[in-house]
Design an enzyme around this catalytic site. Structure first.
Site, short mmCIF file in Angstrom:
data_model
loop_
_atom_site.label_atom_id
_atom_site.label_comp_id
_atom_site.label_asym_id
_atom_site.label_seq_id
_atom_site.Cartn_x
_atom_site.Cartn_y
_atom_site.Cartn_z
CB SER A 26 -0.95 -0.01 1.19
OG SER A 26 -0.22 -0.18 2.36
CG LEU A 27 0.82 3.72 -3.10
CD1 LEU A 27 0.12 4.53 -4.17
CD2 LEU A 27 2.32 3.69 -3.37
CD GLU A 54 2.41 4.72 -12.45
OE1 GLU A 54 3.07 4.47 -11.42
OE2 GLU A 54 1.79 3.85 -13.06
CE LYS A 68 -3.94 6.03 -4.14
NZ LYS A 68 -5.33 5.54 -4.05
NE ARG A 113 -4.52 -1.94 -1.79
CZ ARG A 113 -3.67 -1.16 -2.46
NH1 ARG A 113 -2.38 -1.34 -2.32
NH2 ARG A 113 -4.11 -0.23 -3.28
CD GLU A 151 -7.22 1.27 -8.07
OE1 GLU A 151 -6.07 0.86 -7.84
OE2 GLU A 151 -7.94 1.77 -7.21
CE LYS A 181 3.73 3.35 -8.63
NZ LYS A 181 2.97 2.47 -9.51
CE LYS A 199 -5.37 8.80 -1.49
NZ LYS A 199 -6.36 8.62 -0.45
#
Ligand code: I6G
Length: 309
Positions: free
Chosen positions: A3-4, A34, A36, A57, A94, A215, A239
């Site tokens: 997880s991030l 990228e 999300k 997950r 996703e 990343k 976010k």
């Protein structure tokens, strides 16, 4: 599954970049930026190029087996194309719904007197977890790949990707959809520029996103940085303010306009949505208030109108 870590403020982003630079003993780091996606994280396991298992997950260590439902998604290859595919390959990505597919599906549900879904994420997550894969097959689900899990036996004669960006191109060559907005950027200034650019484009995207992900681009440098428990030190999610939140109806007022027109207004427990605090929502008129059947004490979803297309 991993997880991030989240960054909400510039200071947290600067701290992420500083930790990467100090951990790698370099002055500037190259990153991949990228999207999300606002959907459900999935892991796909391929053995000898065939999809054998799909899992959510879950708590990171074990998720739900959703293979039968995932196999109904046309965007997910059942068999990988090309040579040079590792014997075991776990692809992470996703599952989500395009906004136009979500709206069409909800319009059909309304026409048939069925319950509508609150948002594309809930609709996608509900479809993936469906017990009946015939129902899941009727839901317009899509998929974007963004990384790898376990890989065994990468063919010796093949060119192994050296960067995250090259990895996404490899995933594309094997048949996975990857988002076209991914960019290679340099240093913390590159990260903030990417964030600002995507924030600008967000309302025009054909699907919901809840932020961007950065990343470290070089895969060897990712290995050097490693993990803290299940969180990679080489990645962070940045976010955006939420476009929708749940809250409570505290009261319903009736406002009288200059012409004597009556407008019912729901008084809400304050929620932060789309960058502003919302405390009131118009119910337009009595008919609309009755149609929505909003009552004091109800839990309601407040959605930023910019995000409704
Ligand atoms: O939950 C996620 C969404 C998107 C991710 C992610 C991502 O990349 C675009 N990347 C990683 C490495 C992880 N979660 C763990």
């Amino acid at each position: 599954m991993l997880s991030l870590n989240n960054a909400f403020e510039d200071a947290e982003l600067t701290a992420f970049d500083r930790r990467c630079r100090e951990g790698l003993h370099v002055e500037q780091v190259d990153y991949a930026g990228e999207l999300k996606f606002d959907g459900l994280a999935i892991s796909l396991r391929y053995e000898y190029g065939s999809l054998v298992r799909a899992a959510t997950r879950g708590d990171g260590a074990s998720g739900e087996d959703v293979t039968a439902n995932i196999k109904t998604i046309r965007a997910i290859p059942l068999k990988l194309s090309g040579d040079n595919i590792p014997a075991v390959l776990e692809v992470r990505g996703e599952v989500f719904m395009y906004l136009k597919d979500f709206q069409k599906m909800n319009a059909q549900a309304a026409a048939q007197g069925e319950k509508e879904f609150a948002n594309p994420r809930n609709a996608a997550a509900g479809a993936v977890r469906q017990l009946d894969s015939n129902i899941a097959a009727q839901r317009p689900l899509s998929f974007f790949a963004y990384g790898l899990g376990e890989v065994k036996d990468w063919p010796a004669n093949s060119e192994k990707p050296q960067t995250h960006y090259e990895l996404l191109l490899t995933l594309k060559s094997w048949g996975f959809p990857v988002a076209s907005q991914t960019r290679c950027v340099q240093g913390v200034d590159g990260l903030t520029q990417f964030h600002a650019q995507i924030a600008n484009e967000r309302d025009a995207l054909p699907y919901d996103i809840d932020g961007v992900v950065y990343k470290v681009n070089d895969l060897q440098l990712q290995t050097q940085l490693g993990f803290v428990t299940r969180e990679p030190r080489w990645a962070v999610a940045h976010k955006f303010p939420a476009q929708e939140e749940m809250t409570q109806v505290l009261d319903i007022d009736v406002q009288v306009g200059r012409t004597g027109k009556l407008t019912p207004v729901a008084k809400l427990a304050p929620v932060f949505v789309g960058g502003v605090t919302v405390t009131n929502a118009t119910l337009h008129n009595e008919d609309e208030a009755r149609r929505k059947d909003v009552r004091i004490g109800d839990t309601v979803i407040v959605r930023d109108r910019k995000s409704v297309v």
